[in-house]
Write a protein that holds these residues in place. Structure first.
Motif, PDB file in Angstrom:
ATOM      1  N   CYS A 273       6.486  18.057 -12.367  1.00 18.12           N
ATOM      2  CA  CYS A 273       6.731  17.509 -11.028  1.00 18.12           C
ATOM      3  C   CYS A 273       6.466  16.014 -11.071  1.00 18.12           C
ATOM      4  CB  CYS A 273       5.848  18.180  -9.973  1.00 18.12           C
ATOM      5  SG  CYS A 273       4.075  17.977 -10.235  1.00 18.12           S
ATOM      6  N   TYR A 274       6.867  15.330 -10.003  1.00 23.22           N
ATOM      7  CA  TYR A 274       6.534  13.907  -9.940  1.00 23.22           C
ATOM      8  C   TYR A 274       6.292  13.474  -8.503  1.00 23.22           C
ATOM      9  CZ  TYR A 274      11.357  12.557  -8.491  1.00 23.22           C
ATOM     10  OH  TYR A 274      12.542  12.411  -7.819  1.00 23.22           O
ATOM     11  N   VAL A 275       5.623  12.332  -8.368  1.00 22.59           N
ATOM     12  CA  VAL A 275       5.436  11.682  -7.080  1.00 22.59           C
ATOM     13  C   VAL A 275       5.751  10.201  -7.268  1.00 22.59           C
ATOM     14  CG1 VAL A 275       2.972  11.252  -7.475  1.00 22.59           C
ATOM     15  CG2 VAL A 275       3.854  11.264  -5.134  1.00 22.59           C
ATOM     16  N   THR A 276       6.368   9.599  -6.256  1.00 20.38           N
ATOM     17  CA  THR A 276       6.582   8.157  -6.276  1.00 20.38           C
ATOM     18  C   THR A 276       5.644   7.500  -5.271  1.00 20.38           C
ATOM     19  OG1 THR A 276       8.377   8.339  -4.652  1.00 20.38           O
ATOM     20  CG2 THR A 276       8.984   8.333  -6.992  1.00 20.38           C
ATOM     21  N   LEU A 277       5.211   6.308  -5.615  1.00 19.15           N
ATOM     22  CA  LEU A 277       4.331   5.526  -4.753  1.00 19.15           C
ATOM     23  C   LEU A 277       5.036   4.242  -4.341  1.00 19.15           C
ATOM     24  CD1 LEU A 277       0.956   5.750  -6.756  1.00 19.15           C
ATOM     25  CD2 LEU A 277       1.744   7.254  -4.906  1.00 19.15           C
ATOM     26  N   ASP A 278       5.061   3.981  -3.047  1.00 16.83           N
ATOM     27  CA  ASP A 278       5.567   2.715  -2.514  1.00 16.83           C
ATOM     28  C   ASP A 278       4.342   1.904  -2.110  1.00 16.83           C
ATOM     29  OD1 ASP A 278       6.890   0.632  -1.363  1.00 16.83           O
ATOM     30  OD2 ASP A 278       7.898   1.804   0.188  1.00 16.83           O
ATOM     31  N   ILE A 279       3.991   0.935  -2.929  1.00 13.54           N
ATOM     32  CA  ILE A 279       2.773   0.145  -2.721  1.00 13.54           C
ATOM     33  C   ILE A 279       3.155  -1.197  -2.116  1.00 13.54           C
ATOM     34  CG2 ILE A 279       0.761  -0.869  -3.846  1.00 13.54           C
ATOM     35  CD1 ILE A 279       1.196   1.179  -6.119  1.00 13.54           C
ATOM     36  N   ARG A 280       2.572  -1.540  -0.984  1.00 11.03           N
ATOM     37  CA  ARG A 280       2.851  -2.810  -0.315  1.00 11.03           C
ATOM     38  C   ARG A 280       1.577  -3.653  -0.318  1.00 11.03           C
ATOM     39  NH1 ARG A 280       8.467  -3.170   0.866  1.00 11.03           N
ATOM     40  NH2 ARG A 280       9.187  -1.027   0.601  1.00 11.03           N
ATOM     41  N   THR A 281       1.699  -4.861  -0.847  1.00 18.35           N
ATOM     42  CA  THR A 281       0.532  -5.693  -1.083  1.00 18.35           C
ATOM     43  C   THR A 281       0.550  -6.956  -0.231  1.00 18.35           C
ATOM     44  OG1 THR A 281       1.635  -6.791  -2.940  1.00 18.35           O
ATOM     45  CG2 THR A 281       0.294  -4.849  -3.442  1.00 18.35           C
ATOM     46  N   ILE A 282      -0.642  -7.531  -0.081  1.00 19.30           N
ATOM     47  CA  ILE A 282      -0.827  -8.762   0.679  1.00 19.30           C
ATOM     48  C   ILE A 282      -1.638  -9.735  -0.168  1.00 19.30           C
ATOM     49  CG2 ILE A 282      -0.695  -7.504   2.876  1.00 19.30           C
ATOM     50  CD1 ILE A 282      -3.706  -7.684   3.099  1.00 19.30           C
ATOM     51  N   PRO A 283      -1.752 -11.002   0.255  1.00 21.77           N
ATOM     52  CA  PRO A 283      -2.546 -11.954  -0.514  1.00 21.77           C
ATOM     53  C   PRO A 283      -3.944 -11.430  -0.839  1.00 21.77           C
ATOM     54  CG  PRO A 283      -1.297 -13.120   1.141  1.00 21.77           C
ATOM     55  CD  PRO A 283      -1.048 -11.661   1.379  1.00 21.77           C
ATOM     56  N   ASN A 284      -4.425 -11.812  -2.013  1.00 27.29           N
ATOM     57  CA  ASN A 284      -5.701 -11.396  -2.595  1.00 27.29           C
ATOM     58  C   ASN A 284      -5.652 -10.027  -3.256  1.00 27.29           C
ATOM     59  OD1 ASN A 284      -7.053 -13.811  -1.809  1.00 27.29           O
ATOM     60  ND2 ASN A 284      -7.353 -12.966   0.243  1.00 27.29           N
ATOM     61  N   GLN A 285      -4.460  -9.473  -3.392  1.00 27.04           N
ATOM     62  CA  GLN A 285      -4.275  -8.280  -4.205  1.00 27.04           C
ATOM     63  C   GLN A 285      -3.492  -8.664  -5.454  1.00 27.04           C
ATOM     64  OE1 GLN A 285      -2.588  -5.529  -1.063  1.00 27.04           O
ATOM     65  NE2 GLN A 285      -4.032  -4.129  -2.036  1.00 27.04           N
ATOM     66  N   ASP A 286      -4.016  -8.257  -6.600  1.00 25.72           N
ATOM     67  CA  ASP A 286      -3.369  -8.545  -7.874  1.00 25.72           C
ATOM     68  C   ASP A 286      -2.641  -7.296  -8.363  1.00 25.72           C
ATOM     69  OD1 ASP A 286      -3.182 -10.335 -10.399  1.00 25.72           O
ATOM     70  OD2 ASP A 286      -3.942  -8.428 -11.159  1.00 25.72           O
ATOM     71  N   HIS A 287      -1.363  -7.421  -8.643  1.00 26.10           N
ATOM     72  CA  HIS A 287      -0.563  -6.253  -9.008  1.00 26.10           C
ATOM     73  C   HIS A 287      -1.018  -5.627 -10.322  1.00 26.10           C
ATOM     74  CE1 HIS A 287       3.167  -6.855  -6.220  1.00 26.10           C
ATOM     75  NE2 HIS A 287       2.025  -7.087  -5.597  1.00 26.10           N
ATOM     76  N   ASP A 288      -1.318  -6.455 -11.307  1.00 26.53           N
ATOM     77  CA  ASP A 288      -1.761  -5.901 -12.594  1.00 26.53           C
ATOM     78  C   ASP A 288      -3.059  -5.117 -12.433  1.00 26.53           C
ATOM     79  OD1 ASP A 288       0.406  -6.986 -13.911  1.00 26.53           O
ATOM     80  OD2 ASP A 288      -0.666  -8.768 -14.591  1.00 26.53           O
ATOM     81  N   THR A 289      -3.938  -5.629 -11.596  1.00 28.27           N
ATOM     82  CA  THR A 289      -5.206  -4.924 -11.356  1.00 28.27           C
ATOM     83  C   THR A 289      -4.957  -3.582 -10.675  1.00 28.27           C
ATOM     84  OG1 THR A 289      -6.423  -7.004 -11.185  1.00 28.27           O
ATOM     85  CG2 THR A 289      -7.440  -5.065 -10.198  1.00 28.27           C
ATOM     86  N   LEU A 290      -4.072  -3.559  -9.700  1.00 31.29           N
ATOM     87  CA  LEU A 290      -3.759  -2.304  -9.018  1.00 31.29           C
ATOM     88  C   LEU A 290      -3.182  -1.270  -9.980  1.00 31.29           C
ATOM     89  CD1 LEU A 290      -2.250  -3.396  -5.580  1.00 31.29           C
ATOM     90  CD2 LEU A 290      -4.192  -1.858  -5.919  1.00 31.29           C
TER      91      LEU A 290
END
Length: 411
Positions: A273-290
């Protein structure tokens, strides 16, 4: 100084152009031959050529082409980009629409003229406004420095391959500032949320539903993962808090499929099975860290549930990554548009942020171009049934685009 140029903006022809665009079905469907933006491409190419613009039709993938046009100034100067996409999202169930999704019908509602149809709001109406703003400048003969560049790309509603191709081929190399023509209630949007799209696939071992211990049920792994993801979202909200213009960050499970292939049956434990995630970010969030944090969740659960019928086995795939963006109110493109809004509307504009990503995300992230997102249309209406836009707001937006271009290029 330049307000006389507004006399050359033909509001009713602008609206007719918007109707023409809405009446062209430009929903992309890879499973249907010819279901793409080609009708809009042909229409814009013909209209721009007829008006004497320097026009380029640049194929991105077979059958799907960006429309690019220049209006050249008489003296060297900056290059201003107006950008608005050709494609629209699906209408869903046409039976739920009161008005023809591709009719462009105009109806009087509470004394206001309202245009209905898919793309009227997002963003064919604003495409027409940008085109007619450039046309008004051309027709007036007003002198301006530099160049006005129009880009109408494909696939904004998909993976944004149109604007990515535009950038990779060098079309944006000389752009100094950009106005992204999206429905934002005519607000001046100086922030855009980032987006990470992730797919996590879980591996199991198919078995009879009556004998669950004889197999490995991937749905247990998926459930544990989603629970952990909710915890990560809560931690991030507590850490960065609510942004003044963009609101809260989010990590949203969107699609779940179990099994991935084959027929689902109530008495069968699926193989995967699979799940997709729609992640919405704002300033002070680092994508690589997430992404590392999400991979950490997978690693931890894999260690904890390493065997048995509820074994956790999963792998992560990044589908798309679009960073958040911001520009200062002191950027010249912001100041010019602020002044234009005030001159047209007679009041101060509102600053805001885009709740999602736009094509402008890549213009700023990849090329460092200051990007302002603004356009006519209720910002909560895109993708809705009976999508609509206020006709007079589109005309006003054309005027704002006109003056913003002249203020930006000449002052």
């Amino acid at each position: 100084m330049y307000k006389y140029v507004l006399d050359y903006l033909d509001g009713e022809s602008l609206i007719q152009c918007a109707q023409d665009l809405v009446r062209i079905n430009s929903v992309f469907d890879p499973d249907i031959d010819g279901a793409n933006e080609s009708g809009v491409t042909e229409y814009l190419e013909q209209r721009l050529n007829a008006e004497g613009f320097e026009v380029h039709v640049d194929e991105v993938v077979p059958g799907r082409s960006n429309v690019i046009a220049f209006l050249r100034g008489k003296e060297p100067g900056k290059t201003l980009l107006f950008e608005g996409h050709q494609d629209v999202v699906s209408v869903g169930d046409p039976g739920k629409w009161k008005y023809d999704p591709f009719g462009g019908q105009i109806v009087e509602v509470n004394g206001r003229r309202i245009m209905y149809g898919r793309g009227s709001n997002d963003t064919k109406g604003n495409v027409a406004a940008a085109f007619f703003a450039a046309k008004a400048i051309k027709d007036s003969g007003v002198a301006f420095k530099g160049d006005i560049l129009l880009c109408f790309p494909v696939d904004e509603e998909g993976s944004m391959i149109g604007i990515k191709d535009f950038i990779k081929k060098g079309w944006a190399d000389d752009v100094d500032g950009a106005i992204i023509c999206e429905p934002e209630d005519k607000n001046l949007c100086i922030f855009q949320k980032g987006a990470i799209r992730i797919k996590v696939t879980f591996q199991g071992d198919q078995a009879h539903g009556a004998m669950p211990l004889s197999g490995v049920n991937p749905n247990w792994a998926l459930a544990r993962f989603i629970n952990e993801i909710k915890g990560l979202e809560d931690v991030e909200k507590d850490r960065v808090m609510k942004h003044d213009y963009l609101g809260w960050p989010s990590i949203t499970p969107t699609m779940i499929k179990s099994p991935i292939e084959g027929v689902a049956q109530i008495n069968v434990i699926p193989n995967d099975c699979y799940v997709t995630l729609d992640i919405r970010t704002i300033p002070n969030q680092d994508h690589d860290t997430l992404v590392r944090q999400i991979q950490g969740i997978i690693d931890r659960l894999s260690h904890r549930y390493s065997d048995g019928y509820d074994k956790f086995s999963a792998f992560l795939e990044i589908v798309d990554d679009r960073p958040w963006t911001e520009i200062s109110r002191e950027e010249q493109i912001v100041k010019a548009t602020y002044r234009a809004f005030r001159d047209v509307e007679g009041c101060e504009p509102k600053y805001n942020g885009v709740p999602g990503a736009t094509d402008g995300t890549f213009l700023q992230a990849w090329k460092g171009i200051p990007v302002l997102v603004t356009g006519a249309g209720d910002r909560e209406i895109p993708h809705h049934v009976d999508e609509w836009v206020d006709v007079d707001d589109l005309i006003d937006m054309g005027k704002i685009y006109t003056l913003a271009a002249l203020y930006y290029l000449n002052e």
